[in-house]
Design an enzyme around this catalytic site. Structure first.
Site, PDB file in Angstrom:
ATOM      1  N   ASP A  90       0.806  -1.364   0.092  1.00 29.66           N
ATOM      2  CA  ASP A  90      -0.110   0.128  -0.135  1.00 29.66           C
ATOM      3  C   ASP A  90       0.927   1.119   0.010  1.00 29.66           C
ATOM      4  O   ASP A  90       0.834   2.222   0.844  1.00 29.66           O
ATOM      5  CB  ASP A  90      -1.048  -0.064   0.988  1.00 29.66           C
ATOM      6  CG  ASP A  90      -1.923  -1.159   1.098  1.00 29.66           C
ATOM      7  OD1 ASP A  90      -3.229  -0.988   0.988  1.00 29.66           O
ATOM      8  OD2 ASP A  90      -1.328  -2.508   1.366  1.00 29.66           O
ATOM      9  N   ASP A 142      -1.292  -3.031  -4.011  1.00 31.90           N
ATOM     10  CA  ASP A 142      -1.504  -1.630  -3.888  1.00 31.90           C
ATOM     11  C   ASP A 142      -0.565  -0.687  -4.084  1.00 31.90           C
ATOM     12  O   ASP A 142       0.568  -0.229  -3.158  1.00 31.90           O
ATOM     13  CB  ASP A 142      -2.391  -0.998  -2.764  1.00 31.90           C
ATOM     14  CG  ASP A 142      -3.734  -1.555  -2.782  1.00 31.90           C
ATOM     15  OD1 ASP A 142      -4.222  -1.996  -3.539  1.00 31.90           O
ATOM     16  OD2 ASP A 142      -4.548  -1.093  -1.638  1.00 31.90           O
ATOM     17  N   TYR A 157      -2.044   3.883  -6.395  1.00 35.28           N
ATOM     18  CA  TYR A 157      -3.386   4.299  -6.001  1.00 35.28           C
ATOM     19  C   TYR A 157      -3.800   5.216  -7.229  1.00 35.28           C
ATOM     20  O   TYR A 157      -4.195   6.395  -6.847  1.00 35.28           O
ATOM     21  CB  TYR A 157      -3.296   5.149  -4.658  1.00 35.28           C
ATOM     22  CG  TYR A 157      -3.130   4.403  -3.414  1.00 35.28           C
ATOM     23  CD1 TYR A 157      -4.308   4.173  -2.709  1.00 35.28           C
ATOM     24  CD2 TYR A 157      -2.291   3.340  -3.342  1.00 35.28           C
ATOM     25  CE1 TYR A 157      -4.388   3.291  -1.442  1.00 35.28           C
ATOM     26  CE2 TYR A 157      -2.201   2.717  -1.879  1.00 35.28           C
ATOM     27  CZ  TYR A 157      -3.558   2.589  -1.189  1.00 35.28           C
ATOM     28  OH  TYR A 157      -3.304   1.674  -0.403  1.00 35.28           O
ATOM     29  N   ASN A 205      -6.632  -4.071  -4.416  1.00 37.61           N
ATOM     30  CA  ASN A 205      -7.878  -3.879  -4.930  1.00 37.61           C
ATOM     31  C   ASN A 205      -7.591  -2.548  -5.876  1.00 37.61           C
ATOM     32  O   ASN A 205      -8.235  -2.167  -6.686  1.00 37.61           O
ATOM     33  CB  ASN A 205      -8.810  -3.658  -3.820  1.00 37.61           C
ATOM     34  CG  ASN A 205      -8.248  -2.740  -2.664  1.00 37.61           C
ATOM     35  OD1 ASN A 205      -7.186  -2.904  -2.307  1.00 37.61           O
ATOM     36  ND2 ASN A 205      -8.916  -1.554  -2.679  1.00 37.61           N
ATOM     37  N   HIS A 231      -2.684  -9.779  -0.840  1.00 36.17           N
ATOM     38  CA  HIS A 231      -2.990  -8.310  -0.637  1.00 36.17           C
ATOM     39  C   HIS A 231      -4.057  -8.374   0.567  1.00 36.17           C
ATOM     40  O   HIS A 231      -3.853  -7.872   1.599  1.00 36.17           O
ATOM     41  CB  HIS A 231      -3.398  -7.436  -1.793  1.00 36.17           C
ATOM     42  CG  HIS A 231      -4.008  -6.283  -1.477  1.00 36.17           C
ATOM     43  ND1 HIS A 231      -2.944  -5.196  -1.151  1.00 36.17           N
ATOM     44  CD2 HIS A 231      -5.029  -5.347  -1.313  1.00 36.17           C
ATOM     45  CE1 HIS A 231      -3.532  -4.277  -0.835  1.00 36.17           C
ATOM     46  NE2 HIS A 231      -4.702  -4.104  -0.871  1.00 36.17           N
ATOM     47  N   HIS A 238     -11.557  -3.517   6.946  1.00 35.33           N
ATOM     48  CA  HIS A 238     -11.717  -4.553   5.868  1.00 35.33           C
ATOM     49  C   HIS A 238     -11.955  -5.902   6.780  1.00 35.33           C
ATOM     50  O   HIS A 238     -11.589  -6.913   6.380  1.00 35.33           O
ATOM     51  CB  HIS A 238     -10.243  -4.798   5.267  1.00 35.33           C
ATOM     52  CG  HIS A 238     -10.061  -3.321   4.510  1.00 35.33           C
ATOM     53  ND1 HIS A 238     -10.862  -2.966   3.531  1.00 35.33           N
ATOM     54  CD2 HIS A 238      -9.018  -2.486   4.507  1.00 35.33           C
ATOM     55  CE1 HIS A 238     -10.304  -1.889   2.736  1.00 35.33           C
ATOM     56  NE2 HIS A 238      -9.198  -1.754   3.673  1.00 35.33           N
ATOM     57  N   HIS A 279      -3.383  -4.173   2.365  1.00 36.63           N
ATOM     58  CA  HIS A 279      -4.826  -3.966   2.478  1.00 36.63           C
ATOM     59  C   HIS A 279      -5.327  -3.126   3.721  1.00 36.63           C
ATOM     60  O   HIS A 279      -5.703  -2.009   3.470  1.00 36.63           O
ATOM     61  CB  HIS A 279      -5.802  -5.013   2.492  1.00 36.63           C
ATOM     62  CG  HIS A 279      -7.117  -4.743   1.945  1.00 36.63           C
ATOM     63  ND1 HIS A 279      -7.374  -4.082   0.951  1.00 36.63           N
ATOM     64  CD2 HIS A 279      -8.244  -5.374   2.302  1.00 36.63           C
ATOM     65  CE1 HIS A 279      -8.686  -4.105   0.632  1.00 36.63           C
ATOM     66  NE2 HIS A 279      -9.121  -4.772   1.405  1.00 36.63           N
ATOM     67  N   VAL A 280      -4.871  -3.520   4.688  1.00 36.34           N
ATOM     68  CA  VAL A 280      -5.144  -2.554   6.142  1.00 36.34           C
ATOM     69  C   VAL A 280      -4.178  -2.034   6.452  1.00 36.34           C
ATOM     70  O   VAL A 280      -2.761  -2.437   6.318  1.00 36.34           O
ATOM     71  CB  VAL A 280      -5.270  -3.628   7.364  1.00 36.34           C
ATOM     72  CG1 VAL A 280      -5.503  -2.980   8.527  1.00 36.34           C
ATOM     73  CG2 VAL A 280      -6.420  -4.324   7.125  1.00 36.34           C
ATOM     74  N   HIS A 281      -4.176  -0.672   6.435  1.00 34.82           N
ATOM     75  CA  HIS A 281      -3.354   0.607   6.541  1.00 34.82           C
ATOM     76  C   HIS A 281      -2.692   0.831   7.869  1.00 34.82           C
ATOM     77  O   HIS A 281      -2.820   1.436   8.656  1.00 34.82           O
ATOM     78  CB  HIS A 281      -3.596   1.759   6.104  1.00 34.82           C
ATOM     79  CG  HIS A 281      -4.112   1.698   4.562  1.00 34.82           C
ATOM     80  ND1 HIS A 281      -5.093   2.818   4.101  1.00 34.82           N
ATOM     81  CD2 HIS A 281      -4.193   0.992   3.576  1.00 34.82           C
ATOM     82  CE1 HIS A 281      -5.426   2.382   2.938  1.00 34.82           C
ATOM     83  NE2 HIS A 281      -4.671   1.194   2.480  1.00 34.82           N
TER      84      HIS A 281
END
Length: 371
Positions: free
Chosen positions: A95, A122, A125, A155, A235, A245, A274-276
């Protein structure tokens, strides 16, 4: 990285230029050259620049090569190939995005003397705004031109296009064919005693899917005497105590279908994004601590523009060992066939302060876990 001794070099130009790379082991002495392909893609009214791809090699391991691309003799680059044996150091971050936090993350990674970067999805963006892919490429170039970068999709790579992943597949081509995969969205490779599996959260993963069948075949061919370590990147996390999420099919159903494959293959570590935020679990299988299961680590903390996921589910589960909503990156230094050091670095601390660390013993060296 393409196979054991080749590298794919990709670059984009506005103008026509030869898809050639001249390279050698001394600065300014480009004794060898290779020719590749040029392509472009269209996304609505956007037309990409000329995307050049050249595979060079065979190359020596752990060696610095100097190179230049196309007809531009003014721009000169160098990269170091990965080692062929232990030790090897991976920088691991998901991410990324294009923020000041991203800049900080990249600065810290650049100081870490890593051999290869692994990215569990990711990237830019761009979210369908294609010029962001161009600015992302420019932002990554100082690092991605000097070390192998191996990525999988998230995603934000799906984008609103037909077919999906149009920009990602055109710009970030991975060596999927080498591992028998038919898709750029999932593949595997081996380097310096580590077998790395890159899975796709956003393509089919049920037992009837091509990805599931490929994963079965790939894991069945892993020889732990040659690659004692088995590392997996996905991811969407299968284990997650952050409130962000929760309950997504890419996490819940993919875990339901594929977790037993990784467990039976005795995977060592599963890295996700995925999870920031950052979170490290103990060895786990089917939601329970299991000494023969993989360690799950979320590193979706590269610096994206959506901000941090700061809310966690309380009380903290016993299988969740360390969690923190901060931007940063991780490093996995595989020292030998039996031991690796995992460290996680917060951006705020600089490289001299490790916020979380763990010595990991390879499951292939644990007699009680041998299949």
């Amino acid at each position: 990285m393409v196979g054991a001794d080749k590298m794919r070099i990709s670059w984009i130009t506005d103008d026509q230029t030869p898809a050639t790379v001249a390279y050698g082991t001394s600065p300014g002495d480009y004794a060898k050259s290779a020719t590749g392909t040029t392509s472009f893609y269209q996304f609505d009214v956007y037309k990409s620049g000329q995307i050049h791809e050249v595979v060079i090699g065979p190359l020596h391991p752990d060696t610095v090569y100097y190179y230049r691309c196309g007809g531009n003799s003014a721009r000169k680059f160098s990269f170091k190939t990965a080692p062929s044996a232990f030790p090897i150091k991976f920088a691991i971050v998901g991410d990324l995005g294009q923020t000041e936090h991203t800049n900080s993350t990249l600065q810290h990674i650049s100081e870490s003397n890593y051999d290869m970067l692994l990215l569990p999805g990711d990237l830019s963006y761009a979210d369908s705004w294609q010029p962001r892919w161009d600015s992302f490429g420019q932002m990554m170039e100082p690092l991605a031109s000097r070390r192998p970068w191996m990525v999988t999709q998230g995603n934000h790579e799906v984008e609103i296009s037909t077919p999906p992943f149009t920009a990602y597949n055109a710009r970030w081509r991975m060596p999927f064919e080498d591992s028998g995969s038919t898709s750029n969205l999932y593949y595997s490779f081996s380097v310096a005693g580590v077998h790395v599996v890159m899975l796709g959260s956003y393509t089919d993963f049920d037992p009837s899917s091509a990805q599931y069948k490929w994963l079965q075949s790939d894991l069945a061919q892993v020889d732990r005497t040659k690659t004692p370590w088995l590392v997996v990147l996905i991811h969407a996390p299968w284990y997650n105590t952050n409130k962000a999420h929760q309950g997504e099919t890419e996490s819940v159903d993919m875990k339901k279908y594929m977790e037993s494959l990784l467990y039976n293959a005795r995977a060592d570590v599963v890295f996700t994004g995925h999870v920031h935020a950052y979170e490290r679990f103990t060895r786990v299988y089917e939601d329970q601590a299991d000494d023969c299961g993989p360690i799950h680590i979320t590193v979706g903390d590269g610096g994206n523009r959506e901000g941090l996921a700061t809310k966690y589910i309380d009380p903290q589960l016993e299988i969740s060992i360390f969690r923190e909503a901060s931007f940063g990156h991780g490093e996995l230094e595989v020292v030998n066939a039996t031991h690796a050091l995992w460290t996680w670095h917060r951006n705020d601390d600089g490289e001299d302060v490790v916020s979380d660390s763990l010595w990991i013993k390879s499951i292939s060296s644990v007699d009680s876990c041998k299949v």
